[in-house]
Design an enzyme around this catalytic site. Structure first.
Site, PDB file in Angstrom:
ATOM      1  N   HIS A 125     -33.363 -34.760 -54.817  1.00 13.56           N
ATOM      2  CA  HIS A 125     -34.368 -35.096 -53.573  1.00 13.56           C
ATOM      3  C   HIS A 125     -35.820 -34.858 -53.558  1.00 13.56           C
ATOM      4  O   HIS A 125     -36.655 -35.484 -53.041  1.00 13.56           O
ATOM      5  CB  HIS A 125     -33.850 -34.632 -52.257  1.00 13.56           C
ATOM      6  CG  HIS A 125     -32.543 -35.609 -52.022  1.00 13.56           C
ATOM      7  ND1 HIS A 125     -32.597 -36.659 -51.128  1.00 13.56           N
ATOM      8  CD2 HIS A 125     -31.083 -35.135 -52.133  1.00 13.56           C
ATOM      9  CE1 HIS A 125     -31.598 -37.216 -50.915  1.00 13.56           C
ATOM     10  NE2 HIS A 125     -30.358 -36.383 -51.353  1.00 13.56           N
ATOM     11  N   GLU A 190     -20.560 -36.940 -54.175  1.00 16.74           N
ATOM     12  CA  GLU A 190     -21.182 -37.573 -52.777  1.00 16.74           C
ATOM     13  C   GLU A 190     -21.188 -39.248 -52.978  1.00 16.74           C
ATOM     14  O   GLU A 190     -21.947 -39.735 -53.645  1.00 16.74           O
ATOM     15  CB  GLU A 190     -22.322 -36.698 -52.537  1.00 16.74           C
ATOM     16  CG  GLU A 190     -22.295 -35.421 -52.284  1.00 16.74           C
ATOM     17  CD  GLU A 190     -23.669 -34.860 -52.077  1.00 16.74           C
ATOM     18  OE1 GLU A 190     -23.728 -33.638 -51.496  1.00 16.74           O
ATOM     19  OE2 GLU A 190     -24.744 -35.487 -52.367  1.00 16.74           O
TER      20      GLU A 190
END
Length: 217
Positions: A125, A190
């Site tokens: 990220h 995820e």
């Protein structure tokens, strides 16, 4: 708000996602207290999704395709400052507070979040081209049922987990197939996490805060 010149220069390749995808829904969890720590995460100064221009262009195409299918994109997180990642790491190592355990990692010990890949010392990220998202059904106005909520740390959140209903699994595969079609790659633990395959900053971890002011040039 006064920012260092270096931080402003760092943002030149970034945009507000809502400027590229006006209809996108944003629930920036790390600006709120409803997350695995239970506090606002360091570096989140405004509840807005920031992302690289390249990833934003891809998400615009994805949003357009999903709109035709009757869905809107809902984003939980995009660019994440390195300072935020440090906050997670320090919480995982030193902080004894586990008040959010029943909601986000009920079956795991906090220390295992590192070994299982849910918390890392460096996050994709922070390179600016990773996004956490789901789908919203425009007919019902509700999130599509993916079999587990965002940031639920458990085997049930693995994209290929089959202990969910066929409909829930199909929903995951719908999201994944469209993301992959437009150049994003999933991860194995995820269902909501995707990184642009040809990300522009594959080795750079940025630290500027999440705030719209830095991008209003």
């Amino acid at each position: 708000m006064d920012f260092k010149k270096e931080a402003i220069n760092d943002t030149l390749g970034f945009v507000l996602l809502s400027d590229y995808v006006p209809g996108i829904i944003q629930e920036i969890r790390y600006y709120s207290t409803y997350n695995s720590i239970g506090d606002r995460i360091d570096g989140y100064e405004q509840p807005c999704a920031i992302i690289t221009k390249e990833a934003a262009r891809a998400l615009k195409a994805i949003a357009n395709e999903m709109n035709v299918k009757g869905y809107r994109l809902k984003v939980f997180d995009a660019y994440r400052p390195a300072t935020a990642v440090k906050h997670f790491v320090m919480w995982g190592i030193e902080d004894l507070d586990q008040r959010m355990k029943p909601f986000f990692y009920p079956d795991l010990e906090k220390q295992s979040l590192f070994t299982l890949g849910y918390i890392a010392s460096q996050s994709s990220h922070s390179r600016g081209s990773t996004v956490d998202l789901t789908l919203l059904d425009m007919a019902t106005g509700k999130e599509v049922d993916m079999g587990s909520p965002f940031d639920y740390f458990s085997d049930v959140s693995h994209p290929d987990y089959r202990g969910i209903t066929d409909e829930q699994y199909a929903n995951r595969m719908l999201l994944q197939s469209v993301m992959v079609k437009h150049g994003f790659e999933p991860i194995d633990c995820e269902w909501w996490n995707f990184t642009l395959k040809d990300e522009p900053y594959p080795s750079t971890y940025f630290e500027f805060p999440v705030t719209a002011e830095l991008l209003r040039r």
